[in-house]
Design a protein around this motif. Structure first.
Motif, PDB file in Angstrom:
ATOM      1  N   PHE A   6       0.840  -1.488  -0.314  1.00  0.00           N
ATOM      2  CA  PHE A   6       0.044  -0.062  -0.351  1.00  0.00           C
ATOM      3  C   PHE A   6       0.744   0.826   0.217  1.00  0.00           C
ATOM      4  N   TYR A   7       2.078   1.175   0.792  1.00  0.00           N
ATOM      5  CA  TYR A   7       2.812   2.776   0.617  1.00  0.00           C
ATOM      6  C   TYR A   7       3.748   2.231  -0.689  1.00  0.00           C
ATOM      7  N   ILE A   8       3.663   1.770  -1.041  1.00  0.00           N
ATOM      8  CA  ILE A   8       5.244   1.404  -2.233  1.00  0.00           C
ATOM      9  C   ILE A   8       3.812   2.292  -3.284  1.00  0.00           C
ATOM     10  N   GLY A   9       2.565   1.726  -3.674  1.00  0.00           N
ATOM     11  CA  GLY A   9       1.346   2.072  -4.631  1.00  0.00           C
ATOM     12  C   GLY A   9       0.843   3.281  -3.788  1.00  0.00           C
ATOM     13  N   ALA A  10       0.508   3.381  -2.952  1.00  0.00           N
ATOM     14  CA  ALA A  10       0.450   5.276  -2.372  1.00  0.00           C
ATOM     15  C   ALA A  10       1.614   5.982  -3.462  1.00  0.00           C
ATOM     16  N   GLY A  11       2.589   5.316  -2.794  1.00  0.00           N
ATOM     17  CA  GLY A  11       3.189   6.615  -3.576  1.00  0.00           C
ATOM     18  C   GLY A  11       3.998   7.179  -4.582  1.00  0.00           C
ATOM     19  N   ALA A  12       3.990   5.558  -5.571  1.00  0.00           N
ATOM     20  CA  ALA A  12       3.970   5.897  -7.040  1.00  0.00           C
ATOM     21  C   ALA A  12       3.090   6.713  -7.612  1.00  0.00           C
ATOM     22  N   LEU A  13       1.958   6.545  -6.700  1.00  0.00           N
ATOM     23  CA  LEU A  13       0.736   7.106  -7.276  1.00  0.00           C
ATOM     24  C   LEU A  13       1.382   8.522  -7.574  1.00  0.00           C
ATOM     25  N   THR A  14       1.238   8.729  -6.324  1.00  0.00           N
ATOM     26  CA  THR A  14       1.553  10.317  -6.069  1.00  0.00           C
ATOM     27  C   THR A  14       2.455  10.804  -6.926  1.00  0.00           C
ATOM     28  N   VAL A  15       3.950   9.936  -7.293  1.00  0.00           N
ATOM     29  CA  VAL A  15       5.000  10.384  -7.678  1.00  0.00           C
ATOM     30  C   VAL A  15       4.100  10.767  -9.273  1.00  0.00           C
ATOM     31  N   VAL A  16       3.314  10.376  -9.409  1.00  0.00           N
ATOM     32  CA  VAL A  16       2.928  10.333 -11.193  1.00  0.00           C
ATOM     33  C   VAL A  16       1.977  11.455 -10.771  1.00  0.00           C
ATOM     34  N   LEU A  17       1.061  11.823  -9.807  1.00  0.00           N
ATOM     35  CA  LEU A  17       0.444  12.244 -10.189  1.00  0.00           C
ATOM     36  C   LEU A  17       0.434  14.450 -10.052  1.00  0.00           C
ATOM     37  N   PHE A  18       1.206  14.113  -8.589  1.00  0.00           N
ATOM     38  CA  PHE A  18       2.039  15.156  -8.731  1.00  0.00           C
ATOM     39  C   PHE A  18       2.941  15.916  -9.393  1.00  0.00           C
ATOM     40  N   ARG A  19       3.800  14.755  -9.323  1.00  0.00           N
ATOM     41  CA  ARG A  19       5.085  15.055 -11.233  1.00  0.00           C
ATOM     42  C   ARG A  19       5.246  15.065 -12.525  1.00  0.00           C
ATOM     43  N   HIS A  20       3.942  14.619 -13.017  1.00  0.00           N
ATOM     44  CA  HIS A  20       4.101  14.100 -14.412  1.00  0.00           C
ATOM     45  C   HIS A  20       2.182  14.968 -14.603  1.00  0.00           C
ATOM     46  N   LEU A  21       1.580  14.857 -13.848  1.00  0.00           N
ATOM     47  CA  LEU A  21       0.253  15.871 -14.309  1.00  0.00           C
ATOM     48  C   LEU A  21      -0.181  16.622 -13.298  1.00  0.00           C
ATOM     49  N   LEU A  22       0.548  17.426 -12.219  1.00  0.00           N
ATOM     50  CA  LEU A  22       0.578  18.201 -11.819  1.00  0.00           C
ATOM     51  C   LEU A  22       1.286  19.548 -12.234  1.00  0.00           C
ATOM     52  N   GLY A  23       2.901  19.012 -11.399  1.00  0.00           N
ATOM     53  CA  GLY A  23       4.164  19.678 -11.891  1.00  0.00           C
ATOM     54  C   GLY A  23       4.514  19.929 -11.137  1.00  0.00           C
ATOM     55  N   VAL A  24       4.143  19.209  -9.336  1.00  0.00           N
ATOM     56  CA  VAL A  24       4.015  20.231  -8.931  1.00  0.00           C
ATOM     57  C   VAL A  24       5.898  20.030  -7.581  1.00  0.00           C
ATOM     58  N   ILE A  25       6.402  18.546  -7.947  1.00  0.00           N
ATOM     59  CA  ILE A  25       7.359  18.276  -7.249  1.00  0.00           C
ATOM     60  C   ILE A  25       8.577  17.909  -9.038  1.00  0.00           C
TER      61      ILE A  25
END
Lengths: 143, 141
Positions: free
Chosen positions: B122-141
């Motif tokens: 669960f933490y790796i899954g949530a971490g990967a989704l978070t990176v994809v969302l905030f890096r590739h879709l939102l460009g925040v990180i």
């Protein structure tokens, strides 16, 4: 003796986190970034860490710890809301920052103000966690 | 760098050895969030000394090694909102789940604990989704 063991364990842990590159958030986020420029390092770190740990667990089948007392009880098979919800929240914070609790302490020595901010927020979250668990028990989904 | 995986493996062996010392020496599971959290919420009142000494080792060793690896960098974000949000999420999440990458990941998986394996998924899954969302879709990180 307990203090000596704790110092040795902490030193090995800190040295390992630094040498493996886990204090570098780019490597951690690079491993989580499955759609980007994927970095496999973390898998080697995990694999390397699990080997001595698995051997240690085998040695706990008989005897007692060097400083006395007893070894931890066998793992509980019980899953539940707190385990899943907590791990999801933790994973989100881990992905956002590239930091988990161990490396956040190990990286403090780099002298970047951001680590102090992260650790302060993490300590606040840890302080609040028992109250949040209590609220979830009272109003939330079944545990 | 091609040598990264070798450093990762060597560092991993050191991390696991630290966990082995803590387990065989003191009979305790080396989980960073539990060791820190017990100092914050009072649950570790009887073992404050060994918790602080453990954390001193975690803090000091990188400090000693840093001069040998002058190119080492943390690449930490400078966005204060991200740092605060991430710190709160990591603090609350690891204490709710009763473990993090060291406790559930290294110590749990190595004894084939179902809780450790499920938490890690669960933490790796949530971490990967978070990176994809905030890096590739939102460009925040």
């Amino acid at each position: 003796m307990r203090y000596l063991m704790a110092l040795l364990a902490g030193s090995l842990f800190g040295a390992g986190l630094f040498i493996s590159g886990m204090t570098d958030t780019a490597k951690v986020q690079g491993w989580l970034d499955v759609f980007g420029d994927w970095d496999p390092t973390l898998a080697f770190v995990m694999g390397g860490a699990i080997v001595p740990m698995a051997l240690a667990w085998r040695l706990t089948r008989r005897g007692t710890p060097l400083t006395g007392g007893s070894f931890p009880a066998p793992p509980e098979p019980k899953l539940g809301r707190n385990l899943v919800l907590g791990s999801v929240l933790f994973g989100m914070g881990w992905g956002l920052s590239g930091l988990c609790p161990g490396p956040s302490i190990a990286a403090l020595g780099f002298g970047h103000w951001g680590h102090a901010v992260f650790v302060a927020a993490m300590l606040a979250g840890m302080f609040a966690a028992p109250a949040i668990r209590g609220q979830l028990d009272r109003y939330g989904a079944p545990a | 760098m091609e040598a990264d995986w070798i450093w990762g493996l060597v560092g991993g062996l050191l991390i696991g050895s630290g966990g082995a010392v803590y387990l065989l020496g003191n009979g305790r599971i080396m989980g960073a969030s539990g060791i820190i959290g017990g100092l914050v919420d009072g649950s570790g009142r009887g073992t404050v000394g060994e918790r602080l000494i453990f954390l001193a080792g975690v803090f000091v060793l990188p400090l000693l090694l840093l001069p040998l690896f002058p190119e080492a960098d943390t690449h930490l974000t400078t966005n204060p909102a991200v740092l605060v949000a991430a710190g709160l999420l990591v603090g609350i999440g690891t204490r709710l789940a009763n473990g993090c990458t060291s406790g559930h990941g290294v110590c749990g998986i190595s004894r084939l604990s179902l809780r450790g394996i499920v938490a890690t998924v669960f933490y790796i899954g949530a971490g990967a989704l978070t990176v994809v969302l905030f890096r590739h879709l939102l460009g925040v990180i």
